[in-house]
Each structure stands twice: as structure tokens, then as C-alpha cells.
Design a protein around this motif. Structure first.
Motif, mmCIF file in Angstrom:
data_model
loop_
_atom_site.group_PDB
_atom_site.id
_atom_site.type_symbol
_atom_site.label_atom_id
_atom_site.label_comp_id
_atom_site.label_asym_id
_atom_site.label_seq_id
_atom_site.Cartn_x
_atom_site.Cartn_y
_atom_site.Cartn_z
ATOM 1 N N GLY A 36 15.150 -7.943 -32.708
ATOM 2 C CA GLY A 36 15.311 -9.286 -32.178
ATOM 3 C C GLY A 36 14.799 -9.408 -30.756
ATOM 4 O O GLY A 36 14.787 -8.429 -30.005
ATOM 5 N N MET A 37 14.362 -10.606 -30.401
ATOM 6 C CA MET A 37 13.999 -10.910 -29.019
ATOM 7 C C MET A 37 14.792 -12.132 -28.593
ATOM 8 O O MET A 37 14.747 -13.177 -29.265
ATOM 9 N N ILE A 38 15.550 -11.998 -27.511
ATOM 10 C CA ILE A 38 16.373 -13.090 -27.025
ATOM 11 C C ILE A 38 16.060 -13.343 -25.557
ATOM 12 O O ILE A 38 15.413 -12.539 -24.887
ATOM 13 N N MET A 202 23.550 -15.858 -31.449
ATOM 14 C CA MET A 202 23.896 -14.461 -31.222
ATOM 15 C C MET A 202 24.594 -13.828 -32.422
ATOM 16 O O MET A 202 24.434 -12.636 -32.678
ATOM 17 N N ARG A 203 25.342 -14.606 -33.176
ATOM 18 C CA ARG A 203 26.002 -14.073 -34.368
ATOM 19 C C ARG A 203 24.962 -13.534 -35.351
ATOM 20 O O ARG A 203 25.149 -12.484 -35.984
ATOM 21 N N ALA A 204 23.851 -14.247 -35.466
ATOM 22 C CA ALA A 204 22.773 -13.799 -36.346
ATOM 23 C C ALA A 204 22.117 -12.539 -35.795
ATOM 24 O O ALA A 204 21.822 -11.601 -36.546
ATOM 25 N N MET A 230 24.500 -7.047 -25.149
ATOM 26 C CA MET A 230 25.517 -8.071 -24.909
ATOM 27 C C MET A 230 26.562 -7.626 -23.888
ATOM 28 O O MET A 230 27.275 -8.451 -23.325
ATOM 29 N N ASN A 231 26.647 -6.308 -23.644
ATOM 30 C CA ASN A 231 27.566 -5.795 -22.637
ATOM 31 C C ASN A 231 26.871 -5.481 -21.314
ATOM 32 O O ASN A 231 27.504 -5.008 -20.376
ATOM 33 N N TYR A 239 21.857 -14.951 -19.455
ATOM 34 C CA TYR A 239 21.659 -15.538 -20.793
ATOM 35 C C TYR A 239 22.947 -15.945 -21.480
ATOM 36 O O TYR A 239 23.088 -17.057 -21.963
ATOM 37 N N LEU A 240 23.890 -15.038 -21.530
ATOM 38 C CA LEU A 240 25.109 -15.323 -22.283
ATOM 39 C C LEU A 240 26.130 -16.103 -21.464
ATOM 40 O O LEU A 240 27.121 -16.558 -21.997
#
Length: 245
Positions: A36-38, A202-204, A230-231, A239-240
Motif C-alpha cells: 500500500g501507499m498512503i 486505513m481499515r482496508a 501507524m505507530n 497523516y493520521l
């Protein structure tokens, strides 16, 4: 994942009239997995896809696919290499049926159809695979967003790719529709296709990806498992949000 890279990006950059949309970006995509790329809007994600897939030549850097330098290759050559992609903005052949949307694509790719009968057979198999067979005679432009997103993936799959680029195929879907899209992407990957996706949900990302690359202002700021990125304090900040959700 087999662990060997199917795609290698080396220090690519892209300038648009003085704006540096991508800056010195390097990463590898392992064959057989889902990466993935976010990143925030404007981070350079779609530009990166467009550079890799031949829509923009990079201002600097190289792109390798299966060890072959494909930097600057024309976009129309990518289906023959076994690469397919979807687009963020869906553009079906809106006045044609779902089946007729797939038929032209069946004549492209490494295993292209030799005639219309074979194209129909290939298209029928992909429609069955993607859950669209019962809607094969529906007019594409009259379908809802979830089915049009699925059709976008089906058109890419008809070229029988080895690697599939997905650009926000879950945007605009409700949670139940998102779950169905996740299931389909997992099914695509299990069929032997390497998947590289851009996604904001993000769930995906957590459910699908073994590795995630995070962009910000055109630069990679983190790379690792979904849990690792995510941590990451910087990822959380840019981002988050300031707090984990």
C-alpha cells in the motif's frame, strides 16, 4: 510474498513547472504480495503511479520491472509487460454494457484474444471472477459507484496482468461495500497477481497490505508493516492526526 522485488523504483523525482511533486523516491515491491501507499492529499501518490506506469516521464531516477529498465516507456506498452492499473476517476464506456466495456481490453496484454469469440470468453471469466456476471448486460453509466469501481478493476484484469495498480478503488464506498472490495482484492492477489494500491481507508490498508509506504510532500517518510507505520509518531502527526483513531 516470495520476497523478490517485481518492481524497483530508484530515486525518482518529478517537477511540474518548478513544483517538485515527487522528490528522490525509492522503494521496492515484492512479488506476490499487496503493498500500500498512503499519505495526505497532494503527497505525490498518484504522480508516483503515473511515473511508474508511463504517463509521466520522471525528471530524475529509474524504474525497473522484473529487472528490466522501463523508465519512460510509453503507457500503451505496459499491458504487454503484464502491468495493468485502475484510475481514481472512473471513466467507463458509459453508453455500453458491462460486457462491452471489457471486450476491447481483452485484445491487449500478453494473452490477448485472437478473435471476438475468445474476447467474450475471457471477459465472461473475469465478470464471473469479479461478481459482475449477472450485470453483464447492464449499461455501465447507469450503475452505482460500487459496481463502477468493480468494473474498473474488471477492465484491468481482462488484460491478464501479473501486477495490478489500484488507485483509490474504495473511495466513496460505505463500510459494507468496502468489505466487499477488500474481499475482491484479496481474491485477485490469491490468483497470483501482485497488487500495489493507493488508499485512504486505513481499515482496508491494515486488512490488505503486508507493507505500506508513506509519502508526504513527495518524499517517503516511513515504510513497514501497517502496524509499524501507524505507530510511527511522524506518520501519526502528518497523516493520521495528532491522536491515533
Amino acid at each position: 510474498m516470495s520476497g523478490s522485488p517485481i518492481l524497483k523504483v530508484e530515486s525518482i523525482s518529478k517537477n511540474f513547472r518548478g513544483l517538485r511533486a515527487v522528490n528522490g523516491l525509492s522503494f521496492e515491491i515484492e512479488e506476490g504480495g499487496i503493498t500500500g501507499m498512503i499519505g495526505p492529499n497532494g503527497a505525490g501518490k498518484s504522480t508516483t503511479f503515473n511515473i511508474i506506469c508511463g504517463y509521466y516521464p520522471p525528471s530524475e531516477g529509474k524504474v525497473f520491472y522484473n529487472g528490466q529498465d522501463i523508465t519512460g516507456c510509453k503507457a500503451y506498452k505496459f499491458t504487454d509487460m503484464g502491468i495493468a492499473r485502475t484510475f481514481q476517476i472512473m471513466k467507463p464506456l458509459s453508453t455500453l454494457s458491462v460486457l462491452d466495456n471489457l471486450l476491447p481490453a481483452a485484445f491487449f496484454g500478453k494473452c490477448r484474444a485472437k478473435n471476438l469469440a475468445e474476447a467474450r470468453e475471457i471477459a465472461g471469466e473475469v465478470l464471473e471472477f469479479t461478481g459482475l456476471y449477472s450485470k453483464r448486460n447492464a449499461i455501465a453509466g447507469e450503475m452505482g459507484t460500487p459496481d463502477q469501481k468493480r468494473l474498473e478493476m474488471a477492465r484491468a484484469l481482462v488484460t491478464r496482468p501479473k501486477m495490478l495498480f489500484l488507485d483509490e478503488v474504495m473511495a466513496g464506498l460505505n463500510p459494507a461495500e468496502t468489505d466487499q472490495a477488500i474481499d475482491l482484492i484479496q481474491k485477485i492477489n490469491k490468483s497470483g497477481i501482485t497488487v500495489f494500491l493507493i488508499e485512504h481507508i486505513m481499515r482496508a490498508v491494515v486488512n490488505l497490505c503486508q507493507k505500506v509506504i508513506v509519502l508526504h510532500h513527495g518524499e517517503k517518510i516511513a515504510e513497514g508493516t501497517p502496524q509499524q507505520v501507524m505507530n510511527d509518531p511522524y506518520v501519526i502527526e502528518v497523516y493520521l492526526g495528532k491522536k491515533e483513531k
